[in-house]
Each structure stands twice: as structure tokens, then as C-alpha cells.
Design a protein around this motif. Structure first.
Motif, PDB file in Angstrom:
ATOM      1  N   GLN A 181       0.842  -1.191   0.000  1.00  0.00           N
ATOM      2  CA  GLN A 181       0.000   0.000   0.000  1.00  0.00           C
ATOM      3  C   GLN A 181       0.878   1.242   0.000  1.00  0.00           C
ATOM      4  O   GLN A 181       1.851   1.314   0.753  1.00  0.00           O
ATOM      5  N   CYS A 182       0.537   2.204  -0.831  1.00  0.00           N
ATOM      6  CA  CYS A 182       1.313   3.441  -0.865  1.00  0.00           C
ATOM      7  C   CYS A 182       0.531   4.562  -0.195  1.00  0.00           C
ATOM      8  O   CYS A 182      -0.705   4.584  -0.232  1.00  0.00           O
ATOM      9  N   ASN A 183       1.245   5.481   0.456  1.00  0.00           N
ATOM     10  CA  ASN A 183       0.609   6.641   1.070  1.00  0.00           C
ATOM     11  C   ASN A 183       1.281   7.938   0.650  1.00  0.00           C
ATOM     12  O   ASN A 183       1.025   8.994   1.221  1.00  0.00           O
ATOM     13  N   PHE A 184       2.160   7.847  -0.338  1.00  0.00           N
ATOM     14  CA  PHE A 184       2.815   9.042  -0.884  1.00  0.00           C
ATOM     15  C   PHE A 184       3.176   8.755  -2.334  1.00  0.00           C
ATOM     16  O   PHE A 184       3.805   7.743  -2.637  1.00  0.00           O
ATOM     17  N   VAL A 185       2.754   9.642  -3.226  1.00  0.00           N
ATOM     18  CA  VAL A 185       3.095   9.523  -4.643  1.00  0.00           C
ATOM     19  C   VAL A 185       3.544  10.901  -5.123  1.00  0.00           C
ATOM     20  O   VAL A 185       2.837  11.898  -4.925  1.00  0.00           O
ATOM     21  N   ALA A 186       4.711  10.977  -5.717  1.00  0.00           N
ATOM     22  CA  ALA A 186       5.207  12.252  -6.217  1.00  0.00           C
ATOM     23  C   ALA A 186       5.970  12.034  -7.512  1.00  0.00           C
ATOM     24  O   ALA A 186       6.526  10.954  -7.757  1.00  0.00           O
ATOM     25  N   LEU A 187       5.979  13.069  -8.334  1.00  0.00           N
ATOM     26  CA  LEU A 187       6.734  13.052  -9.578  1.00  0.00           C
ATOM     27  C   LEU A 187       7.790  14.141  -9.489  1.00  0.00           C
ATOM     28  O   LEU A 187       7.477  15.310  -9.269  1.00  0.00           O
ATOM     29  N   SER A 231      -5.041   2.449  -5.197  1.00  0.00           N
ATOM     30  CA  SER A 231      -5.567   1.149  -5.610  1.00  0.00           C
ATOM     31  C   SER A 231      -4.823   0.620  -6.836  1.00  0.00           C
ATOM     32  O   SER A 231      -4.648  -0.588  -6.991  1.00  0.00           O
ATOM     33  N   VAL A 232      -4.365   1.529  -7.694  1.00  0.00           N
ATOM     34  CA  VAL A 232      -3.557   1.113  -8.841  1.00  0.00           C
ATOM     35  C   VAL A 232      -2.260   0.470  -8.355  1.00  0.00           C
ATOM     36  O   VAL A 232      -1.846  -0.589  -8.847  1.00  0.00           O
ATOM     37  N   TYR A 233      -1.626   1.096  -7.371  1.00  0.00           N
ATOM     38  CA  TYR A 233      -0.386   0.530  -6.829  1.00  0.00           C
ATOM     39  C   TYR A 233      -0.653  -0.809  -6.144  1.00  0.00           C
ATOM     40  O   TYR A 233       0.118  -1.760  -6.298  1.00  0.00           O
ATOM     41  N   GLY A 234      -1.757  -0.887  -5.390  1.00  0.00           N
ATOM     42  CA  GLY A 234      -2.095  -2.131  -4.725  1.00  0.00           C
ATOM     43  C   GLY A 234      -2.370  -3.256  -5.699  1.00  0.00           C
ATOM     44  O   GLY A 234      -2.086  -4.424  -5.425  1.00  0.00           O
ATOM     45  N   GLU A 235      -2.900  -2.917  -6.862  1.00  0.00           N
ATOM     46  CA  GLU A 235      -3.244  -3.937  -7.862  1.00  0.00           C
ATOM     47  C   GLU A 235      -2.044  -4.372  -8.694  1.00  0.00           C
ATOM     48  O   GLU A 235      -1.815  -5.569  -8.887  1.00  0.00           O
ATOM     49  N   GLY A 236      -1.281  -3.401  -9.174  1.00  0.00           N
ATOM     50  CA  GLY A 236      -0.217  -3.732 -10.121  1.00  0.00           C
ATOM     51  C   GLY A 236       1.162  -3.295  -9.722  1.00  0.00           C
ATOM     52  O   GLY A 236       2.105  -3.399 -10.522  1.00  0.00           O
ATOM     53  N   LEU A 239       1.616   1.557 -11.654  1.00  0.00           N
ATOM     54  CA  LEU A 239       1.518   2.954 -11.222  1.00  0.00           C
ATOM     55  C   LEU A 239       2.371   3.849 -12.109  1.00  0.00           C
ATOM     56  O   LEU A 239       1.949   4.942 -12.506  1.00  0.00           O
ATOM     57  N   GLN A 240       3.554   3.387 -12.439  1.00  0.00           N
ATOM     58  CA  GLN A 240       4.448   4.160 -13.305  1.00  0.00           C
ATOM     59  C   GLN A 240       3.813   4.380 -14.667  1.00  0.00           C
ATOM     60  O   GLN A 240       3.835   5.504 -15.202  1.00  0.00           O
ATOM     61  N   SER A 265      15.462   2.459   0.012  1.00  0.00           N
ATOM     62  CA  SER A 265      15.232   1.055  -0.286  1.00  0.00           C
ATOM     63  C   SER A 265      14.430   0.918  -1.571  1.00  0.00           C
ATOM     64  O   SER A 265      13.673   1.799  -1.939  1.00  0.00           O
ATOM     65  N   HIS A 266      14.609  -0.194  -2.256  1.00  0.00           N
ATOM     66  CA  HIS A 266      13.861  -0.482  -3.475  1.00  0.00           C
ATOM     67  C   HIS A 266      13.065  -1.757  -3.285  1.00  0.00           C
ATOM     68  O   HIS A 266      13.567  -2.731  -2.736  1.00  0.00           O
ATOM     69  N   ILE A 267      11.846  -1.747  -3.717  1.00  0.00           N
ATOM     70  CA  ILE A 267      10.974  -2.892  -3.539  1.00  0.00           C
ATOM     71  C   ILE A 267      10.573  -3.454  -4.887  1.00  0.00           C
ATOM     72  O   ILE A 267      10.096  -2.723  -5.745  1.00  0.00           O
ATOM     73  N   SER A 268      10.816  -4.716  -5.104  1.00  0.00           N
ATOM     74  CA  SER A 268      10.407  -5.349  -6.360  1.00  0.00           C
ATOM     75  C   SER A 268       8.904  -5.604  -6.355  1.00  0.00           C
ATOM     76  O   SER A 268       8.371  -6.167  -5.394  1.00  0.00           O
ATOM     77  N   CYS A 269       8.225  -5.167  -7.378  1.00  0.00           N
ATOM     78  CA  CYS A 269       6.769  -5.302  -7.439  1.00  0.00           C
ATOM     79  C   CYS A 269       6.385  -6.183  -8.625  1.00  0.00           C
ATOM     80  O   CYS A 269       7.075  -6.239  -9.599  1.00  0.00           O
TER      81      CYS A 269
END
Length: 206
Positions: free
Chosen positions: A37-43, A77-82, A87-88, A202-206
Motif C-alpha cells: 500500500q502506498c501513502n505518498f506519490v510524487a513526480l 488502488s492502482v499501486y495495490g493492484e499492479g 503505477l508508473q 530502499s527499493h521494492i520489487s513489485c
């Protein structure tokens, strides 16, 4: 930082084709206990040649047209799904750009950044108290008023959602904290310092 599975610690990281064209990076914040689950998204638009960074914080409940005829979906929800890959792709479609780089930030990497830059001082507009749903323990406890943030209170300030579930207010908190840090440090922190911070995330493989 990684792109196409390659570590960007090498000399070609953030290479620009033209001085006026920034390199885009997607930054996603997650909780240690719920990394799906993500709680911060920035570009971030990084212009290494001009030593300039623009940051757009996107509310995680921003709704976009869902793929595969699912109707409107939030970025969370996009991040949670894919995961990061989906998300990218969605954010690329939103802004009609290519995002070659990404960073996933958890609590440890966020606190590493605080240790290098130093925690900011700011006015907290309301008391922020949150209990963990599973344990019942208070995991965020920040009093109202002007104060010197610690690593823990800064992280809690970035995560806090009020009882009404107002994630837009949380996005405003995130922007305030980042802007306060940037305004304080921009005159004497080099872009190279920022890159050293980012490489610790840290990097997380999704």
C-alpha cells in the motif's frame, strides 16, 4: 534508484539528452508493515545540468480512469493492484511523459534522509494522534504548535490521516514538510548531496 533492473549508482545516472529537458522520477512512499500500500506519490523533474528539481505531490486518492474497464481507480488502488510497474505506466499516461527512474521510500530510508538533511522545524496545525488498528498502540502522537521535528514525528506527519479520512489534508502536510526542508536547505545543499540521499532509499520489487 533503479531503471530496467539496473542500479543507478554509476556515472550515467540521471543523464540528460538536452539541458532544457528534465529527467522524470516517480517517488512512492510505503509503510514497512504494508509495503503493498502506498501513502505518498510524487513526480520529480530533475534537471541535473541546471541543478534544479521540481516536485509534484499527487494525492494517493487521485482518481483516474481504470484500465480493463474497471471504472475510476485511485492511485493507491492502482499501486495495490499492479505495483510500481502499473503505477508508473498510469502516471506516464497522466502527464504524457516517460518516467525512466523510480524510488520506493520506506521508514528506514526516510529516516536516513532526515539524518543527512536534518529534520525541519514547522507549525503543526492540529494535534495528531493515531492508534494502530491491530495492536491498539499509539503510533503517531504529535502535539499542536511550532516545534522541532524528530525523525519519528516527521514520519508520522507525512503519514497522518484525520478521523474523516481526509487524504488531501495529508498531501498538504507532505507538501508543507518537503517545502520547509527545501526552503531551508536549497542555498547550501548540493544536488550531489541529494543524489547520495536518494541512493540510500530502499527499493521494492513489485
Amino acid at each position: 534508484w533503479r531503471t530496467n533492473g539496473q542500479n543507478l549508482a554509476g556515472k550515467d545516472a540521471f543523464s540528460q539528452t538536452e539541458a532544457d529537458i528534465p529527467v522524470y522520477t516517480l517517488i512512492v512512499g510505503v509503510d514497512d508493515e504494508q509495503p503493498q500500500q502506498c501513502n505518498f506519490v510524487a513526480l520529480a523533474a530533475v534537471n541535473k545540468d541546471k541543478h534544479h528539481v521540481d516536485l509534484i505531490v499527487l494525492p494517493d486518492n487521485t482518481k483516474i480512469e481504470g484500465r480493463k474497464e474497471k471504472g475510476p481507480q485511485t492511485l493507491a488502488s492502482v499501486y495495490g493492484e499492479g505495483g510500481l510497474t502499473l503505477l508508473q505506466a498510469v502516471v506516464e499516461d497522466m502527464f504524457h511523459i516517460v518516467i525512466p527512474y523510480y524510488a520506493v521510500v520506506d521508514q528506514e530510508s526516510f529516516q536516513s534522509m532526515m539524518n543527512i538533511f536534518g529534520t525541519p522545524s514547522l507549525y503543526v496545525e492540529q494535534s495528531m494522534v493515531h492508534r494502530d488498528a491491530a495492536s491498539g498502540e499509539v503510533d503517531i502522537n504529535i502535539h499542536q504548535g511550532y516545534q522541532d521535528m524528530t525523525n519519528d514525528t516527521a514520519f508520522g506527519y507525512m503519514r497522518y490521516v484525520n478521523q474523516e479520512g481526509d487524504t488531501l489534508a495529508r498531501t498538504m502536510h507532505q507538501e508543507r514538510l518537503l517545502k520547509t526542508m527545501w526552503e531551508r536547505e536549497r542555498n547550501h545543499v548540493s544536488l550531489g548531496t541529494a543524489f547520495r540521499v536518494w541512493r540510500q532509499w530502499s527499493h521494492i520489487s513489485c
